[in-house]
Design a protein around this motif. Structure first.
Motif, PDB file in Angstrom:
ATOM      1  N   GLY A 223       0.755  -1.272  -0.001  1.00 29.69           N
ATOM      2  CA  GLY A 223      -0.119  -0.032  -0.029  1.00 29.69           C
ATOM      3  C   GLY A 223       0.840   1.106  -0.055  1.00 29.69           C
ATOM      4  N   VAL A 228       1.852  -5.629   3.232  1.00 30.66           N
ATOM      5  CA  VAL A 228       1.110  -6.967   3.444  1.00 30.66           C
ATOM      6  C   VAL A 228       1.470  -8.058   3.130  1.00 30.66           C
ATOM      7  N   ALA A 238       0.832  -7.972   8.360  1.00 32.17           N
ATOM      8  CA  ALA A 238       0.760  -6.380   7.855  1.00 32.17           C
ATOM      9  C   ALA A 238       1.781  -5.543   8.924  1.00 32.17           C
ATOM     10  N   GLN A 246      -5.563  -0.296   8.367  1.00 30.13           N
ATOM     11  CA  GLN A 246      -5.563  -1.025   7.445  1.00 30.13           C
ATOM     12  C   GLN A 246      -4.475  -2.262   7.581  1.00 30.13           C
ATOM     13  N   ALA A 260      -3.438  -4.010  -1.295  1.00 31.73           N
ATOM     14  CA  ALA A 260      -3.291  -3.011  -0.488  1.00 31.73           C
ATOM     15  C   ALA A 260      -3.655  -1.683  -1.189  1.00 31.73           C
ATOM     16  N   THR A 265      -6.998  -2.406   3.256  1.00 27.65           N
ATOM     17  CA  THR A 265      -6.564  -3.506   2.473  1.00 27.65           C
ATOM     18  C   THR A 265      -7.717  -4.525   2.386  1.00 27.65           C
TER      19      THR A 265
END
Length: 298
Positions: A223, A228, A238, A246, A260, A265
């Motif tokens: 992300g 993740v 994560a 998230q 992500a 997520t």
């Protein structure tokens, strides 16, 4: 023409990521088993207008950092015939992919789109202020990833190449080896090794690169400021920015794929349903009703 052994050919195909879920800045995208696509979340620029897509085999969504204006996102679909479709924000021509052909994988970054061709070459359209689209000279690539300002290519020999902004050393991947897949965030890059361990470079203010202790990883998702990892037993871990929850994935199970976004997520379960955590101000986490999302390998 150079000879490609059956083993090398099979390895290439394995690494041609056919992502069936994607998480963008404020939207989520799912590829259904019948080749159609569904999407939820912010649709200010039409990035969720995918209901007329068909014959799709992979999806990608631009993961725009939170500092960008809302709505500045686009969605990419790879069709079974190797052509590509796109919807969403197109200020920098990042959606001008209608003439692409022979594409086997796609990636979406901020203001640009990356396409991997079956021959191992790479094409790109969109914003190129930092050289993030300078991929025309790449060869023998088997996977691509796009961050905000940098682009990553995985070579067939397991090494990695990068172009674009390198302010936080997010492009310092030349010494990586035995890499199976790659991911790129706002200012960091992550690689999954063949032995199930992970490596990362780039900005680490929030611990998004703290993945060196991970083991048994079979897939990664990156992300904006979090990372993740999907484990072989179907559980998920994560690290990184967690202001919106998230990274709260420790209770997930039976997961077969992860994606992500900026503040959220999503995870695909083996039964084709989807779970999500994180920011939901635009409904990007409203995926509980999704079903029959394509499971990798099926």
């Amino acid at each position: 023409m150079d000879y490609i052994s059956p083993k090398e050919s099979a390895l290439k195909v394995k690494r041609w990521a056919k992502n069936s879920i994607a998480a963008g800045r404020r939207h989520s995208v799912g590829l259904k088993s019948d080749g159609t696509v569904t999407a939820v979340g912010d649709n200010n620029y039409g990035q969720c207008s995918v209901s007329d897509w068909f014959d799709i085999v992979a999806v990608a969504a631009s993961n725009v950092h939170m500092a960008r204006n809302t709505g500045n996102a686009h969605t990419i679909g790879l069709k079974s015939d190797g052509t590509v479709v796109a919807v969403g924000w197109n200020k920098h021509n990042q959606c001008d992919v209608n003439d692409w052909c022979d594409i086997v994988a796609v990636a979406a970054g901020w203001c640009r789109t990356i396409g991997l061709k079956s021959c191992g070459s790479v094409i790109a359209v969109g914003r190129n202020n930092y050289g993030e689209c300078d991929v025309s000279g790449w060869r023998d690539i088997v996977a691509v990833a796009a961050g905000d300002w940098h682009t990553i290519g995985l070579n067939s020999d397991g090494t990695v190449t990068a172009v674009g902004n390198n302010r936080y050393h997010q492009c310092s991947v030349n010494d990586w080896c035995d890499i199976e897949s790659v991911g790129a965030g706002y200012l960091h890059t992550v690689g999954l090794k063949l032995d199930g361990t992970t490596v990362a470079v780039g900005q680490n203010k929030l611990g998004q690169c703290d993945v060196s202790s991970w083991r048994g990883i079979v897939a990664i998702a990156v992300g904006s400021k979090h990372t993740v990892g999907l484990k072989s037993d179907g559980t998920v871990m994560a690290v990184g920015w967690n202001e919106y929850g998230q990274c709260n994935v420790s209770d997930w199970y039976d997961i077969v794929a992860v994606a992500a976004g900026c503040t959220h997520t999503i995870g695909l379960k083996s039964d084709g349903t989807v779970v999500s955590v994180g920011g939901n101000e635009n409904g990007q986490c409203d995926v509980s009703g999704w079903c029959d999302i394509k499971v990798p390998g099926n």
